[in-house]
Design a protein around this motif. Structure first.
Motif, PDB file in Angstrom:
ATOM      1  N   VAL A   1       0.847  -1.192   0.000  1.00 57.80           N
ATOM      2  CA  VAL A   1       0.000   0.000   0.000  1.00 57.80           C
ATOM      3  C   VAL A   1       0.882   1.241   0.000  1.00 57.80           C
ATOM      4  O   VAL A   1       1.878   1.321   0.721  1.00 57.80           O
ATOM      5  CB  VAL A   1      -0.920   0.027   1.241  1.00 57.80           C
ATOM      6  CG1 VAL A   1      -1.819   1.251   1.217  1.00 57.80           C
ATOM      7  CG2 VAL A   1      -1.760  -1.243   1.321  1.00 57.80           C
ATOM      8  N   GLU A   2       0.501   2.214  -0.808  1.00 58.83           N
ATOM      9  CA  GLU A   2       1.190   3.500  -0.791  1.00 58.83           C
ATOM     10  C   GLU A   2       0.479   4.407   0.193  1.00 58.83           C
ATOM     11  O   GLU A   2      -0.653   4.843  -0.041  1.00 58.83           O
ATOM     12  CB  GLU A   2       1.179   4.124  -2.193  1.00 58.83           C
ATOM     13  CG  GLU A   2       1.994   5.397  -2.284  1.00 58.83           C
ATOM     14  CD  GLU A   2       2.105   5.909  -3.701  1.00 58.83           C
ATOM     15  OE1 GLU A   2       2.503   7.078  -3.873  1.00 58.83           O
ATOM     16  OE2 GLU A   2       1.782   5.139  -4.630  1.00 58.83           O
ATOM     17  N   LEU A   3       1.115   4.691   1.310  1.00 60.09           N
ATOM     18  CA  LEU A   3       0.490   5.458   2.380  1.00 60.09           C
ATOM     19  C   LEU A   3       0.833   6.941   2.270  1.00 60.09           C
ATOM     20  O   LEU A   3       1.994   7.306   2.029  1.00 60.09           O
ATOM     21  CB  LEU A   3       0.944   4.936   3.749  1.00 60.09           C
ATOM     22  CG  LEU A   3       0.501   3.518   4.111  1.00 60.09           C
ATOM     23  CD1 LEU A   3       1.095   3.127   5.457  1.00 60.09           C
ATOM     24  CD2 LEU A   3      -1.013   3.413   4.159  1.00 60.09           C
ATOM     25  N   PRO A   4      -0.165   7.801   2.467  1.00 57.44           N
ATOM     26  CA  PRO A   4       0.102   9.250   2.491  1.00 57.44           C
ATOM     27  C   PRO A   4       0.762   9.642   3.802  1.00 57.44           C
ATOM     28  O   PRO A   4       0.996   8.805   4.683  1.00 57.44           O
ATOM     29  CB  PRO A   4      -1.299   9.850   2.355  1.00 57.44           C
ATOM     30  CG  PRO A   4      -2.217   8.805   2.897  1.00 57.44           C
ATOM     31  CD  PRO A   4      -1.594   7.487   2.600  1.00 57.44           C
ATOM     32  N   GLU A   5       1.037  10.911   3.941  1.00 57.02           N
ATOM     33  CA  GLU A   5       1.725  11.371   5.144  1.00 57.02           C
ATOM     34  C   GLU A   5       0.771  11.740   6.264  1.00 57.02           C
ATOM     35  O   GLU A   5       1.067  11.506   7.437  1.00 57.02           O
ATOM     36  CB  GLU A   5       2.608  12.584   4.800  1.00 57.02           C
ATOM     37  CG  GLU A   5       3.758  12.262   3.856  1.00 57.02           C
ATOM     38  CD  GLU A   5       4.637  13.461   3.602  1.00 57.02           C
ATOM     39  OE1 GLU A   5       4.348  14.547   4.181  1.00 57.02           O
ATOM     40  OE2 GLU A   5       5.616  13.344   2.835  1.00 57.02           O
ATOM     41  N   ARG A   6      -0.362  12.309   5.959  1.00 54.98           N
ATOM     42  CA  ARG A   6      -1.266  12.795   6.996  1.00 54.98           C
ATOM     43  C   ARG A   6      -2.024  11.637   7.651  1.00 54.98           C
ATOM     44  O   ARG A   6      -2.405  10.662   7.001  1.00 54.98           O
ATOM     45  CB  ARG A   6      -2.254  13.819   6.424  1.00 54.98           C
ATOM     46  CG  ARG A   6      -1.577  15.103   5.955  1.00 54.98           C
ATOM     47  CD  ARG A   6      -2.586  16.110   5.472  1.00 54.98           C
ATOM     48  NE  ARG A   6      -1.962  17.362   5.072  1.00 54.98           N
ATOM     49  CZ  ARG A   6      -1.656  18.346   5.893  1.00 54.98           C
ATOM     50  NH1 ARG A   6      -1.948  18.236   7.184  1.00 54.98           N
ATOM     51  NH2 ARG A   6      -1.095  19.446   5.446  1.00 54.98           N
ATOM     52  N   ARG A   7      -2.259  11.787   8.945  1.00 56.86           N
ATOM     53  CA  ARG A   7      -2.849  10.707   9.746  1.00 56.86           C
ATOM     54  C   ARG A   7      -4.237  10.298   9.248  1.00 56.86           C
ATOM     55  O   ARG A   7      -4.508   9.106   9.063  1.00 56.86           O
ATOM     56  CB  ARG A   7      -2.917  11.152  11.212  1.00 56.86           C
ATOM     57  CG  ARG A   7      -3.394  10.071  12.168  1.00 56.86           C
ATOM     58  CD  ARG A   7      -3.381  10.606  13.588  1.00 56.86           C
ATOM     59  NE  ARG A   7      -4.348  11.684  13.758  1.00 56.86           N
ATOM     60  CZ  ARG A   7      -5.634  11.483  14.057  1.00 56.86           C
ATOM     61  NH1 ARG A   7      -6.094  10.254  14.209  1.00 56.86           N
ATOM     62  NH2 ARG A   7      -6.461  12.504  14.219  1.00 56.86           N
ATOM     63  N   VAL A   8      -5.122  11.263   9.028  1.00 55.92           N
ATOM     64  CA  VAL A   8      -6.483  10.935   8.598  1.00 55.92           C
ATOM     65  C   VAL A   8      -6.464  10.334   7.197  1.00 55.92           C
ATOM     66  O   VAL A   8      -7.244   9.421   6.894  1.00 55.92           O
ATOM     67  CB  VAL A   8      -7.391  12.172   8.665  1.00 55.92           C
ATOM     68  CG1 VAL A   8      -8.783  11.844   8.136  1.00 55.92           C
ATOM     69  CG2 VAL A   8      -7.492  12.685  10.107  1.00 55.92           C
ATOM     70  N   ALA A   9      -5.560  10.801   6.352  1.00 56.97           N
ATOM     71  CA  ALA A   9      -5.449  10.236   5.012  1.00 56.97           C
ATOM     72  C   ALA A   9      -4.986   8.781   5.064  1.00 56.97           C
ATOM     73  O   ALA A   9      -5.422   7.945   4.267  1.00 56.97           O
ATOM     74  CB  ALA A   9      -4.485  11.074   4.166  1.00 56.97           C
ATOM     75  N   VAL A  10      -4.119   8.468   6.012  1.00 59.01           N
ATOM     76  CA  VAL A  10      -3.698   7.081   6.206  1.00 59.01           C
ATOM     77  C   VAL A  10      -4.900   6.223   6.610  1.00 59.01           C
ATOM     78  O   VAL A  10      -5.087   5.111   6.101  1.00 59.01           O
ATOM     79  CB  VAL A  10      -2.585   6.990   7.269  1.00 59.01           C
ATOM     80  CG1 VAL A  10      -2.309   5.525   7.631  1.00 59.01           C
ATOM     81  CG2 VAL A  10      -1.313   7.652   6.768  1.00 59.01           C
ATOM     82  N   ALA A  11      -5.708   6.753   7.531  1.00 63.41           N
ATOM     83  CA  ALA A  11      -6.898   6.021   7.965  1.00 63.41           C
ATOM     84  C   ALA A  11      -7.826   5.756   6.783  1.00 63.41           C
ATOM     85  O   ALA A  11      -8.395   4.655   6.653  1.00 63.41           O
ATOM     86  CB  ALA A  11      -7.631   6.799   9.054  1.00 63.41           C
ATOM     87  N   ARG A  12      -7.992   6.733   5.897  1.00 64.50           N
ATOM     88  CA  ARG A  12      -8.864   6.555   4.736  1.00 64.50           C
ATOM     89  C   ARG A  12      -8.294   5.522   3.773  1.00 64.50           C
ATOM     90  O   ARG A  12      -9.031   4.706   3.206  1.00 64.50           O
ATOM     91  CB  ARG A  12      -9.051   7.904   4.032  1.00 64.50           C
ATOM     92  CG  ARG A  12      -9.935   8.860   4.806  1.00 64.50           C
ATOM     93  CD  ARG A  12      -9.975  10.221   4.145  1.00 64.50           C
ATOM     94  NE  ARG A  12     -10.840  11.144   4.884  1.00 64.50           N
ATOM     95  CZ  ARG A  12     -10.707  12.466   4.858  1.00 64.50           C
ATOM     96  NH1 ARG A  12      -9.745  13.025   4.123  1.00 64.50           N
ATOM     97  NH2 ARG A  12     -11.543  13.233   5.548  1.00 64.50           N
ATOM     98  N   THR A  13      -6.988   5.549   3.587  1.00 63.18           N
ATOM     99  CA  THR A  13      -6.360   4.584   2.685  1.00 63.18           C
ATOM    100  C   THR A  13      -6.536   3.157   3.202  1.00 63.18           C
ATOM    101  O   THR A  13      -6.876   2.241   2.443  1.00 63.18           O
ATOM    102  CB  THR A  13      -4.864   4.896   2.514  1.00 63.18           C
ATOM    103  OG1 THR A  13      -4.719   6.206   1.962  1.00 63.18           O
ATOM    104  CG2 THR A  13      -4.180   3.886   1.606  1.00 63.18           C
ATOM    105  N   LEU A  14      -6.311   2.958   4.491  1.00 63.99           N
ATOM    106  CA  LEU A  14      -6.464   1.627   5.066  1.00 63.99           C
ATOM    107  C   LEU A  14      -7.931   1.196   5.077  1.00 63.99           C
ATOM    108  O   LEU A  14      -8.237   0.008   4.892  1.00 63.99           O
ATOM    109  CB  LEU A  14      -5.883   1.599   6.482  1.00 63.99           C
ATOM    110  CG  LEU A  14      -4.364   1.826   6.573  1.00 63.99           C
ATOM    111  CD1 LEU A  14      -3.914   1.836   8.032  1.00 63.99           C
ATOM    112  CD2 LEU A  14      -3.618   0.739   5.794  1.00 63.99           C
ATOM    113  N   LEU A  15      -8.838   2.140   5.296  1.00 64.22           N
ATOM    114  CA  LEU A  15     -10.261   1.822   5.220  1.00 64.22           C
ATOM    115  C   LEU A  15     -10.615   1.348   3.811  1.00 64.22           C
ATOM    116  O   LEU A  15     -11.401   0.404   3.636  1.00 64.22           O
ATOM    117  CB  LEU A  15     -11.100   3.044   5.592  1.00 64.22           C
ATOM    118  CG  LEU A  15     -12.622   2.912   5.428  1.00 64.22           C
ATOM    119  CD1 LEU A  15     -13.167   1.774   6.286  1.00 64.22           C
ATOM    120  CD2 LEU A  15     -13.317   4.225   5.788  1.00 64.22           C
ATOM    121  N   GLY A  16     -10.032   1.994   2.795  1.00 65.15           N
ATOM    122  CA  GLY A  16     -10.271   1.554   1.428  1.00 65.15           C
ATOM    123  C   GLY A  16      -9.821   0.123   1.200  1.00 65.15           C
ATOM    124  O   GLY A  16     -10.473  -0.638   0.468  1.00 65.15           O
TER     125      GLY A  16
END
Length: 213
Positions: A86-101
């Motif tokens: 997974v390519e993870l973003p830097e911001r915390r909430v964006a990480v949560a959204r990526t993992l939720l996806g």
């Protein structure tokens, strides 16, 4: 005067013949290895065919900026981590959204063959803290206790320990900020939650104090 010979009782010959036949049948069955029984035999539960493990060579390699991250899926009535690139973003909430996806997508062919599935409903979204929330709070579009317990356990264990939870082993979750529901609660991904996800609905504790560093 000659006396007529006495005759046996009617039916005695037939009874003897029947007994002999039954004895012969029993001996024949014994010779064939057949043993009669009137007691039901409990062979136990059928073994599970789910391996709950994805082969190393079946996992997608990390490409470019992608890294291998643990995503928790359901297998054999528990939640278990599988690694995904997974390519993870830097911001915390964006990480949560990526993992939720990752959780709302259906498992890949190798994961499905190993028995994995996801109970996280499609359409679920996540945002950051509402006014007055602790900074680490993640707000869901559905109240946490309104989600299927297995889905909540997947979310907690996938986010806890990641950048979505600030690296903590617990995650603070709440429902819609304008829903007028309960305040956020802190959930920890421990052995009990992973092995018995049904306990997720009552596992959280109120956020009455700052999260431990």
């Amino acid at each position: 005067m000659r006396t007529a010979p006495a005759r046996g009782r009617p039916g005695r010959g037939r009874t003897a013949a029947r007994a002999a036949a039954l004895l012969a049948t029993g001996m024949l069955a014994a010779g064939c290895g057949i043993r009669a029984t009137s007691v039901p035999v409990d062979a136990g539960a059928a073994p599970s065919r789910d391996s709950c493990a994805v082969a190393e060579d079946a996992r997608s390699p990390a490409l470019g900026e992608a890294t291998a991250v643990p995503v928790h899926l359901v297998c054999s009535s528990r939640v278990t981590a599988v690694e995904r690139s997974v390519e993870l973003p830097e911001r915390r909430v964006a990480v949560a959204r990526t993992l939720l996806g990752e959780l709302t997508e259906q498992p890949g062919a190798e994961e499905a063959a190993a028995g994995f599935e996801s109970r996280v409903p499609a359409g679920l979204t996540v945002t950051g803290p509402a006014e007055g929330d602790p900074e680490e709070t993640l707000r869901l579009s559905e109240p946490p206790d309104g989600l299927p317990p297995f889905a909540l356990a997947q979310l907690v264990c996938t986010w806890a320990g990641s950048a979505a939870a600030g690296g903590r082993d617990s995650v603070a979750l709440g429902g819609p900020a304008d829903g007028g529901g309960e305040p956020p609660r802190r959930y920890t991904c421990d052995t009990d939650l992973r092995s018995d996800p049904e306990t997720a609905a009552t596992a959280g504790t109120p956020l009455s104090s700052p999260a431990p560093e």
